[in-house]
Design a protein around this motif. Structure first.
Motif, mmCIF file in Angstrom:
data_model
loop_
_atom_site.group_PDB
_atom_site.id
_atom_site.type_symbol
_atom_site.label_atom_id
_atom_site.label_comp_id
_atom_site.label_asym_id
_atom_site.label_seq_id
_atom_site.Cartn_x
_atom_site.Cartn_y
_atom_site.Cartn_z
ATOM 1 N N THR A 197 0.830 -1.206 0.000
ATOM 2 C CA THR A 197 0.000 0.000 0.000
ATOM 3 C C THR A 197 0.865 1.258 0.000
ATOM 4 O O THR A 197 1.818 1.361 0.781
ATOM 5 N N ALA A 198 0.517 2.194 -0.871
ATOM 6 C CA ALA A 198 1.278 3.436 -0.995
ATOM 7 C C ALA A 198 1.415 4.141 0.347
ATOM 8 O O ALA A 198 0.434 4.342 1.058
ATOM 9 N N GLY A 199 2.654 4.492 0.689
ATOM 10 C CA GLY A 199 2.924 5.216 1.921
ATOM 11 C C GLY A 199 3.099 4.338 3.142
ATOM 12 O O GLY A 199 3.243 4.852 4.249
ATOM 13 N N HIS A 200 3.131 3.018 2.935
ATOM 14 C CA HIS A 200 3.279 2.093 4.062
ATOM 15 C C HIS A 200 4.349 1.040 3.800
ATOM 16 O O HIS A 200 4.077 -0.165 3.909
ATOM 17 N N PRO A 201 5.572 1.460 3.470
ATOM 18 C CA PRO A 201 6.620 0.461 3.261
ATOM 19 C C PRO A 201 6.901 -0.281 4.567
ATOM 20 O O PRO A 201 6.765 0.297 5.654
ATOM 21 N N LEU B 254 10.652 8.952 0.000
ATOM 22 C CA LEU B 254 9.882 8.493 -1.149
ATOM 23 C C LEU B 254 9.635 6.996 -1.025
ATOM 24 O O LEU B 254 10.486 6.265 -0.524
ATOM 25 N N HIS B 255 8.463 6.577 -1.506
ATOM 26 C CA HIS B 255 8.110 5.154 -1.478
ATOM 27 C C HIS B 255 7.618 4.741 -2.862
ATOM 28 O O HIS B 255 6.586 5.223 -3.314
ATOM 29 N N ASN C 232 5.235 6.296 -7.228
ATOM 30 C CA ASN C 232 5.817 6.642 -5.938
ATOM 31 C C ASN C 232 4.934 7.634 -5.196
ATOM 32 O O ASN C 232 4.156 8.363 -5.810
ATOM 33 N N VAL C 233 5.115 7.666 -3.888
ATOM 34 C CA VAL C 233 4.543 8.718 -3.059
ATOM 35 C C VAL C 233 5.688 9.351 -2.280
ATOM 36 O O VAL C 233 6.738 8.738 -2.092
#
Length: 184
Positions: free
Chosen positions: A144-148, A156-157, A167-168
């Protein structure tokens, strides 16, 4: 959260409309230059996106690679610069010391630019021993974007590679990202 993409010479027709940032592969090793990087950067700038360039790092000749990157990339003041630290096509990768040396060399050669480390979750958790990411970590983890799935602070992810590397960024606004990209 801000949204952006990273592109290489294969992505000449990407759209920058609505993006907050675009990172462009500029160089690799000491012999490859993306022939489309200037046009790709112009498209991003026209859309009002923050621009960055990255270098695909190979083991060996680290100082020469850093010089090659900063001399060949189409960066201007305020652009982000990054090292792409992963396995090469021949199955090798730069050591931790080489990764750190490259980041430090780029910072020395371009002291008015923010310098980032790009790597995937496996490299960060299982190969990195120094936790040095210069001015910020750009982590690839396809969740999920923003939850590495890391504990380290990231900037950046990269959360997917389909249909582009998406990326976010962990900034509240594009203005905040632009201000951060212009260190005093």
């Amino acid at each position: 959260m801000l949204h952006g993409v990273d592109v290489s010479s294969y992505n000449t027709g990407y759209s920058a409309k609505g993006l907050d940032f675009v990172l462009i592969k500029a160089t690799e090793g000491r012999s490859y230059v993306n022939p489309h990087q200037s046009a790709q950067a112009a498209r991003a700038r026209e859309a009002g996106a923050v621009v960055g360039f990255y270098h695909f790092l190979w083991p060996g000749n680290i100082a020469a690679q850093a010089r090659y990157f900063v001399e060949q990339c189409a960066s201007v003041q305020g652009d982000l610069l990054a090292a792409d630290w992963e396995t090469t096509g021949s199955g090798t990768y730069a050591s931790n010391a080489q990764k750190d040396q490259f980041l430090l060399e780029v910072k020395k050669l371009r002291p008015t630019h923010r310098v980032l480390l790009y790597c995937n979750r496996d490299f960060w958790l299982n190969r990195d021993t120094t936790s040095y990411a210069a001015d910020g970590l750009w982590i690839a983890d396809y969740v999920t974007a923003g939850h590495p799935r890391i504990k380290a602070k990231w900037r950046l992810h990269q959360y997917t590679d389909s249909p582009l590397d998406k990326n976010v960024a962990a900034f509240d606004s594009k203005g905040e990202l632009k201000k951060w990209a212009h260190p005093a």
